[in-house]
Design an enzyme around this catalytic site. Structure first.
Site, PDB file in Angstrom:
ATOM      1  CG  ASN A   1      -7.169 -36.368 -18.283  1.00 49.16           C
ATOM      2  OD1 ASN A   1      -7.130 -36.476 -17.061  1.00 49.16           O
ATOM      3  ND2 ASN A   1      -6.936 -37.376 -19.099  1.00 49.16           N
TER       4      ASN A   1
ATOM      5  CB  CYS B   1     -10.613 -36.487 -17.316  1.00 46.85           C
ATOM      6  SG  CYS B   1     -10.718 -35.665 -15.737  1.00 46.85           S
TER       7      CYS B   1
ATOM      8  CD  GLU C   1     -12.170 -53.524  -9.950  1.00 45.99           C
ATOM      9  OE1 GLU C   1     -11.777 -52.381 -10.177  1.00 45.99           O
ATOM     10  OE2 GLU C   1     -11.684 -54.517 -10.523  1.00 45.99           O
TER      11      GLU C   1
HETATM   12  O1  M6R Z   1      -4.530 -49.734 -17.387  1.00 47.20           O
HETATM   13  P1  M6R Z   1      -3.743 -50.424 -16.309  1.00 47.20           P
HETATM   14  O2  M6R Z   1      -3.602 -51.888 -16.550  1.00 47.20           O
HETATM   15  O3  M6R Z   1      -2.409 -49.767 -16.066  1.00 47.20           O
HETATM   16  O4  M6R Z   1      -4.592 -50.223 -15.002  1.00 47.20           O
HETATM   17  C1  M6R Z   1      -4.123 -50.674 -13.764  1.00 47.20           C
HETATM   18  C2  M6R Z   1      -5.215 -50.698 -12.725  1.00 47.20           C
HETATM   19  O5  M6R Z   1      -5.740 -49.407 -12.538  1.00 47.20           O
HETATM   20  C3  M6R Z   1      -6.354 -51.648 -13.113  1.00 47.20           C
HETATM   21  O6  M6R Z   1      -5.897 -52.944 -13.328  1.00 47.20           O
HETATM   22  C4  M6R Z   1      -7.437 -51.667 -12.013  1.00 47.20           C
HETATM   23  O7  M6R Z   1      -6.935 -52.248 -10.857  1.00 47.20           O
HETATM   24  C5  M6R Z   1      -8.683 -52.397 -12.514  1.00 47.20           C
HETATM   25  N1  M6R Z   1      -9.846 -51.620 -12.207  1.00 47.20           N
HETATM   26  C6  M6R Z   1      -8.873 -53.745 -11.926  1.00 47.20           C
HETATM   27  O8  M6R Z   1     -10.033 -54.356 -12.348  1.00 47.20           O
END
Ligand code: M6R
Length: 613
Positions: A101, A2, A491
């Site tokens: 959000n 969001c 991903e």
């Molecule tokens: O913003 P953050 O580092 O807390 O995010 C954690 C995960 O959501 C993030 O690392 C996610 O796994 C990525 N898409 C990996 O490439």
């Protein structure tokens, strides 16, 4: 996850809002919408799908000119991603428009109350409920900010809300609880955004809001209160990056640009963190040296890639400090009753600083009196603000959903923390620490060397356009690299990919090996232990069963003797090898997803910042 934009000022709000939404696209979304205040009414449009669908709709049926508006990109939680469920939502009498959000947890109860009072809700979303509640309150008090405060007191859950009132074209009102929101401070205009990217084109002056605050912006004023109406203040700051950081600069993807920015990002992450002779100075670690000496356990928490940075940290921190270090997924942490004391240091790693799972975990840890240190890339975000201390990673904005420079700089921050603890606690001699710091200083150049050879990895990736499954093997600090290599492929390329500790192969995963299966093997440097040779045996074992093996090896390793293909890495110490070993795997995933025709920057179903649990 969001994106929210709000604007009031002297420009056409439609242009500012749509451009802001475009800059927030990277957060991940599946529908978009806009509302403008126009001569006592609300004009709005909203469409499922990409922002281009909304733009096409408003090009075909233009909205009236207005200098006050709000916009939203939605990542569906309650209700499918349809035109109807997209935001903004209007109140029963269409006097307010609201974007949201987060998740309103008590929306079913509120919905029943509204329906009993005769409201007809035209969408299944929790946001429609919030819009009706807001308008109900507004009709009673005739003041949007007060109505917002009353609404917030009735809502449970996590939310950022931004609203306009058809009867007041001078004001946009917003509120935040557990979800991100920043104010952009302009000259004769003010902005709201989920993050500063929404308005960086217009101003770099920002106001960070606290938890449970309501803000009312007009063209010339910003008024902040808490949910009870008591005056409150946000924290003003200057955004230290500009629009160029949010442009692709000739690259096809932000991700590729960010991979190539890593030498500079690593240098920035190291800048000013040591005195040039190996003495570390982490001034922003606001914990006293006495506090650091009393720590008897470290728990590293994070999600996804940040969790893998934590796994690497464990190897380094335990080795350098001899403090027991656990690593845990942030979303599992608080549900298993972890043992935390005032001598526990919880290290929360988050690129965005807004990941809801990590945020809830640090709140839990602080309630248990543990000390919390954040490793974060985003200034003004919630996780560092709610932590006792922070190490910023200084990677610059990361727009691609797949974390790249975010990860490498998280590794640097973890190494710096480990070395700093070793320095404070005297578990390593000064010259030992200086030697590691000198190796860290070489990392930008090492990564540049790998990027200069990117074409070799791209060529390899192009051969795998039809591949449906890939395995990654590693040992020691190379194991988290294997996990990260697999996550990048999942991903971006949407293919089955798994990372395994090579020692685990014979306990099950080797059954997956079949003729031609690509297996990437992160080879430990040759050292005093036998890890390298044991890993080479594992490579031979999968190769003997038909796998095609790609060994990532340090210069000088005669890998052609045991692997099918070799990707050379600069020679670095074992604990630091994840920095260099990750880069070819990032390049591989980026290129493979590109040749497969996928949207590399905004992979399906994913959001950059996961702001709901
Ligand atoms: O913003 P953050 O580092 O807390 O995010 C954690 C995960 O959501 C993030 O690392 C996610 O796994 C990525 N898409 C990996 O490439």
């Amino acid at each position: 996850m969001c994106g929210i934009v709000g604007y009031v000022g002297h420009r056409q709000a439609q242009d500012v809002v749509v451009e802001g939404l475009r800059r927030l696209e990277y957060r991940g979304y599946d529908s978009a919408g806009i509302a403008l205040v126009d001569a006592g009414t609300i004009a709005s449009d909203k469409r499922a799908g990409k922002l281009a669908n909304l733009e096409a709709a408003i090009a075909a049926e233009p909205l009236p000119p207005s200098t006050t508006g709000i916009g939203h990109t939605r990542w569906a939680t309650h209700g499918a991603p349809t035109d109807r469920n997209a935001h903004p939502h209007l109140g029963q009498k269409a006097r307010v428009a609201l974007v949201h959000n987060g998740i309103v947890e008590n929306y079913l109860t509120l919905r029943e109350e509204l329906e009993r009072a005769g409201h007809e809700l035209d969408s299944e979303t929790d946001t429609a409920v919030a819009a009706h509640v807001l308008e109900q309150e507004l009709l009673e008090c005739d003041d949007l900010a007060e109505a917002m405060r009353r609404t917030c007191r009735r809502l449970e859950g996590a939310f950022t809300l931004v609203a306009v009132d058809a009867h007041d074209p001078t004001t946009v009102v917003a509120a935040r609880r557990n979800s991100p929101l920043v104010v952009g401070l302009g000259e004769g205009e003010n902005f709201l955004g989920s993050d500063v990217a929404a308005f960086i084109e217009h101003t770099r002056e920002a106001l960070e809001l606290g938890q449970d605050q309501v803000v009312a912006i007009t063209a010339d004023d910003v008024v902040v209160t808490d949910f009870d109406g008591s005056p409150a203040t946000g924290t003003r700051y200057h955004v230290d990056w500009d629009l160029s950081a949010a442009r692709k600069d000739g690259f096809d993807w932000f991700m590729r640009k960010e991979i190539f920015e890593q030498p500079r990002a690593l240098a920035d992450a190291l800048l000013g963190r040591h005195d040039g002779k190996g003495q570390l100075q982490l001034d922003e670690v606001r914990l006293s040296e006495d506090d650091l000496r009393t720590i008897d356990k470290i728990v590293v928490i994070g999600c996804g890639t940040a969790n893998y940075a934590g796994l690497v940290a464990k190897y380094a921190i335990e080795h350098w400090t001899r403090i027991p270090c656990e690593v845990e997924l942030a979303h599992e942490f608080r549900y298993r009753d972890p043992i935390l004391t005032r001598n526990t240091l919880v290290v929360a790693i988050s690129q965005s600083g807004e990941t809801a799972d990590t945020l809830m975990a640090i709140r839990y840890a602080r309630r248990q009196r543990a000390k919390v240190l954040a490793i974060c890339n985003t200034n003004g975000s919630t996780i560092p603000r709610e932590s006792d201390a922070v190490i910023y990673t200084h990677a610059g904005p990361e727009i691609g959903v797949a974390s790249t420079k975010g990860f490498l700089t998280q590794l640097v921050a973890c190494y710096l923390l480990g070395l700093y603890l070793a320095q404070v606690r005297g578990t390593k001699f000064g010259d030992e620490i200086a030697a590691v710091v000198a190796e860290l200083d070489k990392m930008p150049a090492h990564v540049q060397t790998l990027l200069d050879r990117a074409e070799e990895v791209y060529a390899l990736a192009r051969q795998h356009a039809d591949t449906r499954s890939v395995l990654f093997l590693g040992r020691h600090a190379g194991f988290p690299v294997a996990l990260e290599g697999a996550l990048k492929l999942k991903e971006l390329a949407y293919i089955h990919a798994e990372g395994f500790a090579a020692g685990e192969l014979k306990h099950g995963p080797i059954a997956l090996i079949e003729e031609g299966l690509p297996v990437f093997c992160v080879m430990p440097p040759r050292g005093r232990d036998q890890l390298h040779d044991k890993m080479a045996s594992a490579v031979q074992e999968v190769r003997a069963r038909g796998a095609r093996t790609y060994a990532l090896v340090e210069e000088g390793d005669d890998a052609a003797a045991y692997a099918d293909e070799v990707i050379r890495l600069p020679k670095v110490p074992t604990l630091l090898q994840p920095i260099v070993a990750t880069v070819p795997l990032q390049l591989f995933a980026c290129e493979l997803a590109t040749v497969m025709g996928h949207d590399v920057d905004q992979p399906r179903n994913l959001a950059k910042s996961v702001t709901v649990e």
